[in-house]
Design a protein around this motif. Structure first.
Motif, PDB file in Angstrom:
ATOM      1  N   PRO A  88      -4.872  12.543  -5.377  1.00  0.00           N
ATOM      2  CA  PRO A  88      -6.021  12.071  -4.612  1.00  0.00           C
ATOM      3  C   PRO A  88      -6.453  10.652  -4.956  1.00  0.00           C
ATOM      4  O   PRO A  88      -6.820   9.871  -4.055  1.00  0.00           O
ATOM      5  CB  PRO A  88      -7.116  13.086  -4.938  1.00  0.00           C
ATOM      6  CG  PRO A  88      -6.709  13.688  -6.249  1.00  0.00           C
ATOM      7  CD  PRO A  88      -5.219  13.717  -6.222  1.00  0.00           C
ATOM      8  N   THR A  89      -6.426  10.297  -6.237  1.00  0.00           N
ATOM      9  CA  THR A  89      -6.876   8.955  -6.608  1.00  0.00           C
ATOM     10  C   THR A  89      -5.883   7.901  -6.145  1.00  0.00           C
ATOM     11  O   THR A  89      -6.270   6.859  -5.606  1.00  0.00           O
ATOM     12  CB  THR A  89      -7.113   8.846  -8.121  1.00  0.00           C
ATOM     13  OG1 THR A  89      -8.066   9.839  -8.518  1.00  0.00           O
ATOM     14  CG2 THR A  89      -7.650   7.478  -8.492  1.00  0.00           C
ATOM     15  N   THR A  97       0.864  -1.192   0.000  1.00  0.00           N
ATOM     16  CA  THR A  97       0.000   0.000   0.000  1.00  0.00           C
ATOM     17  C   THR A  97       0.896   1.236   0.000  1.00  0.00           C
ATOM     18  O   THR A  97       1.729   1.400  -0.871  1.00  0.00           O
ATOM     19  CB  THR A  97      -0.970  -0.028   1.186  1.00  0.00           C
ATOM     20  OG1 THR A  97      -0.243  -0.018   2.433  1.00  0.00           O
ATOM     21  CG2 THR A  97      -1.872  -1.260   1.108  1.00  0.00           C
ATOM     22  N   SER A  98       0.760   2.103   0.969  1.00  0.00           N
ATOM     23  CA  SER A  98       1.557   3.324   1.026  1.00  0.00           C
ATOM     24  C   SER A  98       1.255   4.040   2.339  1.00  0.00           C
ATOM     25  O   SER A  98       0.164   3.885   2.913  1.00  0.00           O
ATOM     26  CB  SER A  98       1.188   4.241  -0.151  1.00  0.00           C
ATOM     27  OG  SER A  98       1.766   5.526   0.001  1.00  0.00           O
ATOM     28  N   THR A 155      -6.703   4.840  -3.624  1.00  0.00           N
ATOM     29  CA  THR A 155      -6.530   3.417  -3.940  1.00  0.00           C
ATOM     30  C   THR A 155      -5.729   2.711  -2.859  1.00  0.00           C
ATOM     31  O   THR A 155      -6.012   1.551  -2.524  1.00  0.00           O
ATOM     32  CB  THR A 155      -5.836   3.208  -5.299  1.00  0.00           C
ATOM     33  OG1 THR A 155      -4.512   3.757  -5.283  1.00  0.00           O
ATOM     34  CG2 THR A 155      -6.636   3.816  -6.437  1.00  0.00           C
ATOM     35  N   LYS A 156      -4.761   3.393  -2.291  1.00  0.00           N
ATOM     36  CA  LYS A 156      -3.962   2.761  -1.249  1.00  0.00           C
ATOM     37  C   LYS A 156      -4.758   2.641   0.060  1.00  0.00           C
ATOM     38  O   LYS A 156      -4.600   1.663   0.805  1.00  0.00           O
ATOM     39  CB  LYS A 156      -2.662   3.538  -1.039  1.00  0.00           C
ATOM     40  CG  LYS A 156      -1.740   3.485  -2.251  1.00  0.00           C
ATOM     41  CD  LYS A 156      -1.444   2.049  -2.674  1.00  0.00           C
ATOM     42  CE  LYS A 156      -0.458   1.952  -3.820  1.00  0.00           C
ATOM     43  NZ  LYS A 156      -0.132   0.548  -4.196  1.00  0.00           N
ATOM     44  N   ALA A 157      -5.615   3.614   0.327  1.00  0.00           N
ATOM     45  CA  ALA A 157      -6.511   3.491   1.479  1.00  0.00           C
ATOM     46  C   ALA A 157      -7.459   2.316   1.289  1.00  0.00           C
ATOM     47  O   ALA A 157      -7.761   1.565   2.233  1.00  0.00           O
ATOM     48  CB  ALA A 157      -7.285   4.791   1.670  1.00  0.00           C
ATOM     49  N   ALA A 158      -7.935   2.139   0.066  1.00  0.00           N
ATOM     50  CA  ALA A 158      -8.822   1.006  -0.235  1.00  0.00           C
ATOM     51  C   ALA A 158      -8.105  -0.318  -0.008  1.00  0.00           C
ATOM     52  O   ALA A 158      -8.673  -1.260   0.567  1.00  0.00           O
ATOM     53  CB  ALA A 158      -9.325   1.099  -1.671  1.00  0.00           C
ATOM     54  N   MET A 159      -6.855  -0.410  -0.443  1.00  0.00           N
ATOM     55  CA  MET A 159      -6.126  -1.660  -0.272  1.00  0.00           C
ATOM     56  C   MET A 159      -5.746  -1.918   1.179  1.00  0.00           C
ATOM     57  O   MET A 159      -5.637  -3.077   1.603  1.00  0.00           O
ATOM     58  CB  MET A 159      -4.878  -1.665  -1.161  1.00  0.00           C
ATOM     59  CG  MET A 159      -5.188  -1.851  -2.643  1.00  0.00           C
ATOM     60  SD  MET A 159      -6.242  -3.307  -3.005  1.00  0.00           S
ATOM     61  CE  MET A 159      -5.222  -4.638  -2.344  1.00  0.00           C
TER      62      MET A 159
END
Length: 247
Positions: free
Chosen positions: A149-150, A137-138, A154-158
């Motif tokens: 932002p995107t 992730t990150s 995406t990293k928050a989603a993962m």
């Protein structure tokens, strides 16, 4: 996760963090397979490394993932570790109507890619001893970079996906999240030479030391990423967000 004796698949393993970790896992005595879209980079990455191989894969292509999963299980029936590392990052100006092609590609690559690859291999992984899934992730999963932002979303989603998957696969497949800080790679233009970013070798060395801990931490977090990871708990989100906004 065992540090040796595995058969490890690393998506996006032709460069950057994926390559650095793939080579260290190979050095530690694992069979390693790397994937990516650039065959030349993959070939260069495995040159002179027995028990390290490469297979091309575009993680944005659902049909290709399905075919790839069948092929890799046939070629490497001992596959027991999946590292979802492939990802892209773009700067965006969301302050006005725009072309969303980059944003859509980011979601496709960074979220649907690892979800599809995990789904394609989960039945096989669940039959293996010492199986693990590592989702890269990150630190931006925890405090977003305003100009990306995107990517941050995406990293928050993962991160969320990893937490849920860990519960569902408990006792069958270990789920580990690796959340890097800003590292000197070619993820974005000029990133590999930015002085305030963490050198790639230093990052990889610290990551491997964390993987060697017993038991393996659920989250692999080098020291440089801790201010982002713990910002909400520490009440420092506004300060960290302000710092990121100034980049």
């Amino acid at each position: 996760m065992n540090t040796t004796g595995n058969t490890i698949l690393v998506s996006g393993g032709g460069s950057g963090i994926g390559l650095a970790l793939a080579q260290r896992w190979h050095d530690a005595g694992n069979i390693v397979i790397i994937t990516g879209r650039n065959a030349a980079k993959l070939d260069a990455a495995i040159t002179g490394r027995p028990n390290m191989s490469a297979m091309t894969l575009d993680v944005t292509d659902a049909d290709a993932i399905a075919t790839f999963a069948k092929d890799i299980v046939a070629k490497h029936p001992g596959l027991n570790v999946l590292v979802n590392n492939a990802g892209i990052m773009s700067s965006e100006d969301a302050s006005a109507k725009r072309d969303l092609a980059d944003a859509e590609a980011t979601v496709l690559t960074n979220v649907l890619g690892p979800i599809r690859l995990t789904d394609a291999l989960i039945d096989h992984l669940a039959t293996q001893n010492d199986a693990a899934i590592v989702n890269v992730t990150s630190g931006l999963a925890f405090v977003p970079l305003p100009k990306a932002p995107t990517y941050s979303a995406t990293k928050a989603a993962m991160h969320s996906y990893s937490v849920a998957l860990r519960i569902q696969l408990a006792g069958e497949v270990e789920v580990i999240e690796l959340a890097p800080p800003a590292v000197r790679t070619d993820l974005t233009p000029g990133q590999s030479t930015r002085e305030n970013y963490m050198p790639l070798d230093d990052f990889a060395d610290e990551v491997m030391a964390l993987f060697a801990q017993a038991p393996t931490p659920e989250e692999i977090l080098v020291q440089n990423v801790l201010p982002l990871r713990h910002a909400e708990a520490n009440g420092t989100v506004p300060q960290v967000l302000g710092m990121l906004a100034s980049l």
